[in-house]
Design an enzyme around this catalytic site. Structure first.
Site, PDB file in Angstrom:
ATOM      1  N   ASP A  21       0.823  -1.215   0.000  1.00  0.00           N
ATOM      2  CA  ASP A  21       0.000   0.000   0.000  1.00  0.00           C
ATOM      3  C   ASP A  21       0.856   1.263   0.000  1.00  0.00           C
ATOM      4  OD1 ASP A  21      -2.340   1.423  -0.028  1.00  0.00           O
ATOM      5  OD2 ASP A  21      -2.779   1.200   2.110  1.00  0.00           O
ATOM      6  N   ASN A  69     -11.016  -2.485  -5.337  1.00  0.00           N
ATOM      7  CA  ASN A  69     -10.225  -1.602  -6.196  1.00  0.00           C
ATOM      8  C   ASN A  69     -10.896  -1.328  -7.551  1.00  0.00           C
ATOM      9  OD1 ASN A  69      -7.045  -2.859  -4.953  1.00  0.00           O
ATOM     10  ND2 ASN A  69      -8.094  -0.959  -4.401  1.00  0.00           N
ATOM     11  N   SER A 190      -8.339  -4.426   5.139  1.00  0.00           N
ATOM     12  CA  SER A 190      -8.925  -4.134   3.821  1.00  0.00           C
ATOM     13  C   SER A 190      -9.408  -5.381   3.077  1.00  0.00           C
ATOM     14  CB  SER A 190      -7.928  -3.355   2.951  1.00  0.00           C
ATOM     15  OG  SER A 190      -7.608  -2.127   3.560  1.00  0.00           O
TER      16      SER A 190
HETATM   17  C1  IPE Z   1      -5.575  -2.714  -0.241  1.00  0.00           C
HETATM   18  O1  IPE Z   1      -5.156  -1.418  -0.457  1.00  0.00           O
HETATM   19  C2  IPE Z   1      -5.571  -3.481  -1.518  1.00  0.00           C
HETATM   20  C3  IPE Z   1      -4.262  -3.711  -2.128  1.00  0.00           C
HETATM   21  C4  IPE Z   1      -3.108  -3.392  -1.642  1.00  0.00           C
HETATM   22  C5  IPE Z   1      -4.306  -4.391  -3.384  1.00  0.00           C
HETATM   23  P1  IPE Z   1      -6.198  -0.213  -0.622  1.00  0.00           P
HETATM   24  O2  IPE Z   1      -5.375   1.005  -0.712  1.00  0.00           O
HETATM   25  O3  IPE Z   1      -7.114  -0.490  -1.726  1.00  0.00           O
HETATM   26  O4  IPE Z   1      -6.976  -0.272   0.772  1.00  0.00           O
HETATM   27  P2  IPE Z   1      -7.992   0.769   1.421  1.00  0.00           P
HETATM   28  O5  IPE Z   1      -9.147   0.888   0.506  1.00  0.00           O
HETATM   29  O6  IPE Z   1      -7.272   2.049   1.614  1.00  0.00           O
HETATM   30  O7  IPE Z   1      -8.352   0.159   2.732  1.00  0.00           O
HETATM   31  C1  IPE Z   2      -1.506   0.172  -3.369  1.00  0.00           C
HETATM   32  O1  IPE Z   2      -1.295   1.537  -3.411  1.00  0.00           O
HETATM   33  C2  IPE Z   2      -1.757  -0.421  -4.735  1.00  0.00           C
HETATM   34  C3  IPE Z   2      -3.122  -0.898  -4.958  1.00  0.00           C
HETATM   35  C4  IPE Z   2      -4.104  -0.845  -4.104  1.00  0.00           C
HETATM   36  C5  IPE Z   2      -3.408  -1.463  -6.246  1.00  0.00           C
HETATM   37  P1  IPE Z   2      -2.508   2.569  -3.454  1.00  0.00           P
HETATM   38  O2  IPE Z   2      -2.829   2.825  -4.879  1.00  0.00           O
HETATM   39  O3  IPE Z   2      -3.613   2.099  -2.609  1.00  0.00           O
HETATM   40  O4  IPE Z   2      -1.826   3.860  -2.841  1.00  0.00           O
HETATM   41  P2  IPE Z   2      -2.495   4.885  -1.814  1.00  0.00           P
HETATM   42  O5  IPE Z   2      -2.980   4.083  -0.648  1.00  0.00           O
HETATM   43  O6  IPE Z   2      -3.601   5.563  -2.532  1.00  0.00           O
HETATM   44  O7  IPE Z   2      -1.377   5.801  -1.451  1.00  0.00           O
HETATM   45 MG    MG Z   3      -4.058   2.385  -0.642  1.00  0.00          MG
END
Ligand code: IPE
Ligand code: IPE
Ligand code: MG
Length: 239
Positions: A21, A69, A190
């Site tokens: 993340d 996502n 998550s």
């Molecule tokens: C969790 O990250 C999913 C992945 C890393 C693939 P998110 O960034 O989507 O999680 P939330 O929505 O902030 O909890």
């Molecule tokens: C994790 O990074 C990657 C995926 C969830 C695919 P994020 O895209 O969630 O990055 P932040 O949390 O918005 O910084």
């Molecule tokens: Mg994220």
């Protein structure tokens, strides 16, 4: 700092799961579009996979795309899927060289055709590798997994027991993660492995995924090894 010397190779977690993340915030911090962060996250995937294989960890799971996502802007979803296909294709050679078997978990039928196909091909090509299993969680959510397990169990006509349900989870063939790492400072699961993380040690770090390197991973392992895992018993019973 090098933590390698502090790691006890006889007490390694057999399965480490990672919620990668912070890509978007990392990119924004650098004044770039979110996709730039996802692109840089690929190098972290490479490094952490290599670190885990070098250490001798048998299973590494990476949460790459959650069911939730899909709710992101369409262009980001498309960019992620495209990056995934590219990365899988680019990395096959390295996976072969390092004897790493690729596996995937999630509602894979719902992925775009190109992504699904690239994934299936890589899984097939690496199926005989036996140094480490790298599991990509794609279009995965813990609630989806438990629901599909219940549906499969019901269809089989077998009694609903804990063991039977567990055998129908999409992760049935692997041991449950003993350590779960989440980067970027968020303190939540998550909808990742809800059932499977029941007794995992949780490790949270503020480091954003694109900055996460081998030594950060090693620090998480060192931290894991300092914990006393009691599984409901008393400290005296397990020491
Ligand atoms: C969790 O990250 C999913 C992945 C890393 C693939 P998110 O960034 O989507 O999680 P939330 O929505 O902030 O909890
Ligand atoms: C994790 O990074 C990657 C995926 C969830 C695919 P994020 O895209 O969630 O990055 P932040 O949390 O918005 O910084
Ligand atoms: Mg994220």
């Amino acid at each position: 700092m090098d933590s390698s010397s502090d790691i006890d190779l006889h007490k390694l977690p057999q399965h480490v799961a990672v919620i990668m993340d912070g890509n978007g915030r990392w990119a924004q911090k650098h004044g770039k579009a979110r996709v730039y962060g996802h692109q840089h996250g690929v190098e972290s995937v490479r490094q952490i996979t290599e670190a885990a294989a070098e250490m001798g960890i048998p299973y590494l799971s990476l949460y790459a795309f959650s069911t939730e996502n899909w709710n992101r802007p369409a262009y980001e979803v498309t960019a992620l899927m495209t990056l995934l296909v590219q990365t899988i294709k680019n990395e096959i050679e390295t996976l072969q060289k390092n004897q790493i078997r690729l596996q995937a978990v999630g509602n894979l039928d719902r992925l775009p055709r190109a992504t699904h196909r690239a994934l299936e091909r890589a899984i097939e090509q690496t199926q005989h590798n036996d140094r480490m299993t790298l599991i990509l969680a794609l279009n995965y959510s813990g609630k989806w997994d438990i629901t599909q397990a219940m549906q499969a169990l019901q269809a089989s006509g077998a009694d609903v027991t804990q063991d039977a349900l567990e055998q129908h989870l999409s992760t049935a063939q692997w041991p449950d993660p003993e350590l779960m790492i989440r980067t970027s400072g968020e303190l939540r699961i998550s909808n990742f492995f809800l059932w499977q993380l029941a007794y995992a040690e949780l490790y949270f770090t503020d480091v954003m995924w694109p900055d996460f390197r081998k030594d950060h991973f090693k620090q998480a392992i060192v931290d894991f090894q300092k914990r006393q895992r009691r599984f409901g018993k008393t400290g005296e019973q397990v020491s």
